[in-house]
Write an enzyme that holds these catalytic residues in place. Structure first.
Site, PDB file in Angstrom:
ATOM      1  N   SER A 106      -5.172   5.274   0.301  1.00 19.47           N
ATOM      2  CA  SER A 106      -5.618   4.295  -0.698  1.00 19.47           C
ATOM      3  C   SER A 106      -4.617   4.117  -1.833  1.00 19.47           C
ATOM      4  CB  SER A 106      -6.948   4.805  -1.271  1.00 19.47           C
ATOM      5  OG  SER A 106      -7.252   4.211  -2.517  1.00 19.47           O
TER       6      SER A 106
ATOM      7  N   ASP B   9      -3.981   0.518 -10.668  1.00 16.28           N
ATOM      8  CA  ASP B   9      -3.642   0.064  -9.311  1.00 16.28           C
ATOM      9  C   ASP B   9      -3.117  -1.371  -9.397  1.00 16.28           C
ATOM     10  OD1 ASP B   9      -3.518  -0.194  -6.549  1.00 16.28           O
ATOM     11  OD2 ASP B   9      -5.671  -0.520  -6.311  1.00 16.28           O
TER      12      ASP B   9
ATOM     13  N   ARG C  96      -6.261  -8.578   4.943  1.00 20.55           N
ATOM     14  CA  ARG C  96      -7.340  -8.492   3.934  1.00 20.55           C
ATOM     15  C   ARG C  96      -7.336  -9.745   3.084  1.00 20.55           C
ATOM     16  NH1 ARG C  96      -7.708  -3.423  -0.302  1.00 20.55           N
ATOM     17  NH2 ARG C  96      -8.413  -4.534  -2.159  1.00 20.55           N
TER      18      ARG C  96
HETATM   19  C1  SPV Z   1      -8.042   1.016  -2.444  1.00 16.73           C
HETATM   20  O1  SPV Z   1      -8.755   2.023  -2.237  1.00 16.73           O
HETATM   21  O2  SPV Z   1      -6.888   1.090  -2.865  1.00 16.73           O
HETATM   22  C2  SPV Z   1      -8.569  -0.332  -2.164  1.00 16.73           C
HETATM   23  C3  SPV Z   1     -10.003  -0.563  -2.294  1.00 16.73           C
HETATM   24  O3  SPV Z   1      -7.779  -1.204  -1.899  1.00 16.73           O
HETATM   25  S1  SPV Z   1     -10.328  -1.232  -3.876  1.00 16.73           S
HETATM   26  O4  SPV Z   1      -9.782  -0.335  -4.869  1.00 16.73           O
HETATM   27  O5  SPV Z   1     -11.778  -1.375  -3.981  1.00 16.73           O
HETATM   28  O6  SPV Z   1      -9.684  -2.546  -3.943  1.00 16.73           O
HETATM   29 MG    MG Z   2      -5.852  -0.783  -2.556  1.00 20.18          MG
END
Ligand code: SPV
Ligand code: MG
Length: 290
Positions: free
Chosen positions: A42, A54, A155
């Site tokens: 992830s 992220d 995705r």
């Molecule tokens: C991740 O786990 O990095 C994902 C899922 O892409 S989310 O964070 O919900 O986008």
């Molecule tokens: Mg991700």
């Protein structure tokens, strides 16, 4: 048998595979012991591990380095979250080569622009690529894989970007036409209705993957009832569980003025020795140290 074939076979046999997020070799070992079918490398979890958002801040090299050490400690197939593929179709070609060499069974590539914005943030700026451009990235990924069983999962973030089901279906269909093996449909609605509606409307030639982070009520029974979702990814549960446990223990140690209470509620060091395979180390010591 390749890990990719192992993952495909498991999907065919079980109808639905459960993939747990791993941000470290230790979390991968725990996921394997718990009985998951595969691991999710992830981006969110690894970013969080580094204390970062992220948002395409961790590099492909950092992600690959962690994936390699995870692969070295687990027999489970790994589904790699490669975000946007780190750039355009040329970056995707490079990424697929590197991820396949690292032992990855599947990759998920999302149709956002680089740098990406994390999906679940309220009011996140979400920009999507032109459909043709993303089709080029999927075709590039499919064309460069060595193992025909290596899964390329496309995705779409159309629902995350608020573009609605029609756009999400159109994109899913276009990506399947470009050769994607599965479509990951993501949603940040608290209610699973958006995903259930998409799944019922999906008539494409490939099955679906979901990440029930925002809508935890959609359990395996309900997922199976929909019929076309073959993979469920528990996308941030490893890092959240670890954070919960550490916050609780650390706060108690400060509050108690020591570890005299908390030690009874956490695993003993022998359990960590077991996970470190200390028995083997002891045996090697006996055999080889002279
Ligand atoms: C991740 O786990 O990095 C994902 C899922 O892409 S989310 O964070 O919900 O986008
Ligand atoms: Mg991700």
């Amino acid at each position: 048998m390749s890990k990719a074939k192992q993952l495909r076979d498991r999907m065919a046999e079980r109808g639905l595979v459960h993939i747990m997020a791993a941000h470290s070799p230790l979390s991968a070992i725990l996921a394997e012991e718990a009985g998951f079918d595969g691991l999710w490398a992830s981006g969110f979890e690894l970013s969080a591990l580094y204390g970062l958002a992220d948002m395409s801040l961790i590099t492909m090299t950092q992600h690959l380095d962690m994936l390699r050490v995870i692969a070295g400690q687990s027999s489970l197939p790994i589904v790699a979250d490669i975000d946007t593929g780190y750039g355009n179709a040329l970056n995707v070609i490079h990424a697929i080569r590197e991820y396949e060499k690292a032992g990855t069974a599947a990759v998920v590539i999302e149709d956002k622009t680089f740098p990406k914005v994390t999906s679940l943030a309220a009011d996140g700026r979400q920009e999507l690529l032109r459909i043709e451009e993303f089709q080029g990235k999927i075709e590039a990924a499919v064309s460069v894989r060595n193992d025909p069983d290596f899964l390329v999962i496309a995705r779409t973030e159309a629902l995350i970007a608020g573009l609605g089901e029609e756009e999400a279906l159109k994109r899913g269909m276009a990506y399947a036409e470009a050769g994607a093996d599965m479509i990951l449909i993501h949603s940040k609605k608290k209610d699973p209705a958006e995903i259930e509606s998409f799944s019922r409307a999906w008539k494409g030639p490939v099955p679906l993957t979901i990440v029930p982070n925002a809508y935890p009520e959609l359990d395996a029974t309900r997922i199976r009832a929909l019929g076309n979702i073959k993979m469920t990814i528990y996308g941030n549960y490893g890092i959240r569980a670890a954070t919960t446990a550490m916050q609780d223990a650390f706060r108690r140690i400060i509050a108690d003025g020591g570890v005299q209470n908390v030690h009874k509620d956490i695993v003993p060091v022998e359990e960590i020795f077991r996970l470190q395979k200390m028995d083997q180390v002891k045996a090697d010591e006996k055999r080889f140290l002279r």
